[in-house]
Scaffold this motif. Sequence first.
Motif, PDB file in Angstrom:
ATOM      1  N   LEU A 165     -18.275   0.337   0.283  1.00 33.12           N
ATOM      2  CA  LEU A 165     -17.415  -0.161   1.081  1.00 33.12           C
ATOM      3  C   LEU A 165     -18.122  -0.834   2.304  1.00 33.12           C
ATOM      4  O   LEU A 165     -17.828  -1.989   2.716  1.00 33.12           O
ATOM      5  N   GLU A 178      -7.280  -2.462   2.256  1.00 39.76           N
ATOM      6  CA  GLU A 178      -7.063  -1.326   1.365  1.00 39.76           C
ATOM      7  C   GLU A 178      -6.632  -1.799   0.093  1.00 39.76           C
ATOM      8  O   GLU A 178      -5.405  -2.644   0.160  1.00 39.76           O
ATOM      9  N   THR A 179      -7.221  -1.377  -0.971  1.00 34.47           N
ATOM     10  CA  THR A 179      -6.838  -1.899  -2.200  1.00 34.47           C
ATOM     11  C   THR A 179      -6.882  -0.445  -2.992  1.00 34.47           C
ATOM     12  O   THR A 179      -7.767   0.048  -3.519  1.00 34.47           O
ATOM     13  N   PHE A 181      -6.619   1.935  -6.437  1.00 30.87           N
ATOM     14  CA  PHE A 181      -7.393   2.151  -7.495  1.00 30.87           C
ATOM     15  C   PHE A 181      -6.927   1.139  -8.864  1.00 30.87           C
ATOM     16  O   PHE A 181      -5.827   1.160  -9.028  1.00 30.87           O
ATOM     17  N   SER A 196     -11.865  -9.257  -7.249  1.00 29.79           N
ATOM     18  CA  SER A 196     -12.548  -8.151  -7.179  1.00 29.79           C
ATOM     19  C   SER A 196     -11.518  -6.931  -7.633  1.00 29.79           C
ATOM     20  O   SER A 196     -10.439  -6.834  -7.491  1.00 29.79           O
ATOM     21  N   ARG A 198     -10.880  -3.048  -7.463  1.00 26.32           N
ATOM     22  CA  ARG A 198     -11.294  -1.826  -7.097  1.00 26.32           C
ATOM     23  C   ARG A 198     -11.484  -0.579  -8.020  1.00 26.32           C
ATOM     24  O   ARG A 198     -10.573  -0.269  -9.001  1.00 26.32           O
ATOM     25  N   HIS A 199     -12.683  -0.271  -8.249  1.00 24.42           N
ATOM     26  CA  HIS A 199     -12.971   0.535  -9.491  1.00 24.42           C
ATOM     27  C   HIS A 199     -13.884   1.721  -9.287  1.00 24.42           C
ATOM     28  O   HIS A 199     -14.126   2.214  -8.229  1.00 24.42           O
ATOM     29  N   PHE A 207     -16.342  -1.484  -6.245  1.00 27.04           N
ATOM     30  CA  PHE A 207     -15.921  -2.815  -6.845  1.00 27.04           C
ATOM     31  C   PHE A 207     -16.440  -3.545  -7.737  1.00 27.04           C
ATOM     32  O   PHE A 207     -17.687  -3.255  -7.923  1.00 27.04           O
TER      33      PHE A 207
END
Length: 450
Positions: A165, A178-179, A181, A196, A198-199, A207
């Motif tokens: 992050l 904020e993204t 999962f 991107s 979120r991973h 990411f």
Amino acid sequence: MTESLADAITAAGSAVNYLRNAPVKPTVFPVQPEFTNWRSEQKSWRTSVALLDQSHHMTDLFITGPDALKLLSDVGVNSFSSFAVDRAKQFIAVNHEGYLIGDAILFHLEENSFDLVGWHMVLDWVQYHGEKGEYDVSFERDASSAVRQGDPKQYRFEIQGPKALELMEKATGQPVPETKFFRMATFEIDGVTVRSLRHGMAGQPGFELFGPWADGERVRSALLAAGEGLDLVQVGSKAYSSSNLESAWVPSPFPAIFSGEGTQEYREWLPASRAGSLAGSLQSERVEDYYLTPYDLGYGRSVSFDHEFIGRAALERHAAEQRRQKVTLVWEPEDVAAALRSQFEPGVPAKYIDLPKARYGQYQVDRVLVDGKDVGISHDAGYITNEQAFVSLASLENEFASPGTTVTVLWGEEPNSTKPSVEAHRQVSIRATVEPAPYSAFARENYRKN
């Protein structure tokens, strides 16, 4: 003329005989093997931040058209009721008998536009049904750099670790929104628009960044510059190929395409070059003995019976009778050391155990026994530096899947196959202890709960 899988199997006498002796070279990730050393690179996603280049080893299947979502829903076991643009999911497909074809990551890019990314097994299955069925869809395939001529269509970089992050905020010059999962967001990095996902990989936050290939080097340079002072580590293919052992993802389970309804026509359509190879101590001429259900690999929570799809009725029967579950096997260090030591002793040695990843076929299927009785199969095997353990992922009968259970992995082939990756060797028994999957407590408590 390209040989079909059906013709290759006929010539070999059986599917198992063809796959076990497939004349294919060992899988090589077309990425630099190590930037420093794979042990330090494995540690980076646990202690700082890792940068992994995923641009070359996976296949992208771009699916577009008014019927794209209908095709995916008809083939996939997942629910698509709320699958909006800028979301992704682990797409899973089964055959008509409810046995696993494979899985891949599905990106919803735009309205009626998707990208299915991963090993080709499930991508082939989707494309076949799209071409043979009455769907208004089109396909564009961007194969891995191992077989493609020219550059990839997209770059794809993975940022993983506790400082991921912070790295993204330095690279973008602003707080990262904020993204959730497996949701997507768009950023600007050095003046370039970057998408991107979120991973998480190896159980760590991160990411997955992607965009047009022409922008790739500019984005990479910006990430490397932002990583100064954050202990950013570039990760090569050796460490990357072993990361699934920490997150407990089985990357290439045996695909159930060699028997069952409609599969003869599929094998006539599929080039033999995409069939893969079979390795391991499980020896059976009955190809169904190698098949798995989604539940054997812990995919039950991704299955949704809210729609009709290929194999639904059979999968409902499997759901009501789940006999196996996914675990981690921690191999006994003394037995692993003895197998390695056999390379330096007189006589025929044990099958060579490569590090950090020991798989020697695209589909690794080893017998797991308790008191001489088969209780399941072992898949990928390799070394996790962060746990200082040699492990494999396995699907075991429920009765033997409790943590602490002692089992035996039969390592090596008898008789030896003629695959290029197999040397003259003898089978050995390696004791192992059943542990949870994922093995890492951090991955279990953070990654899996998402």
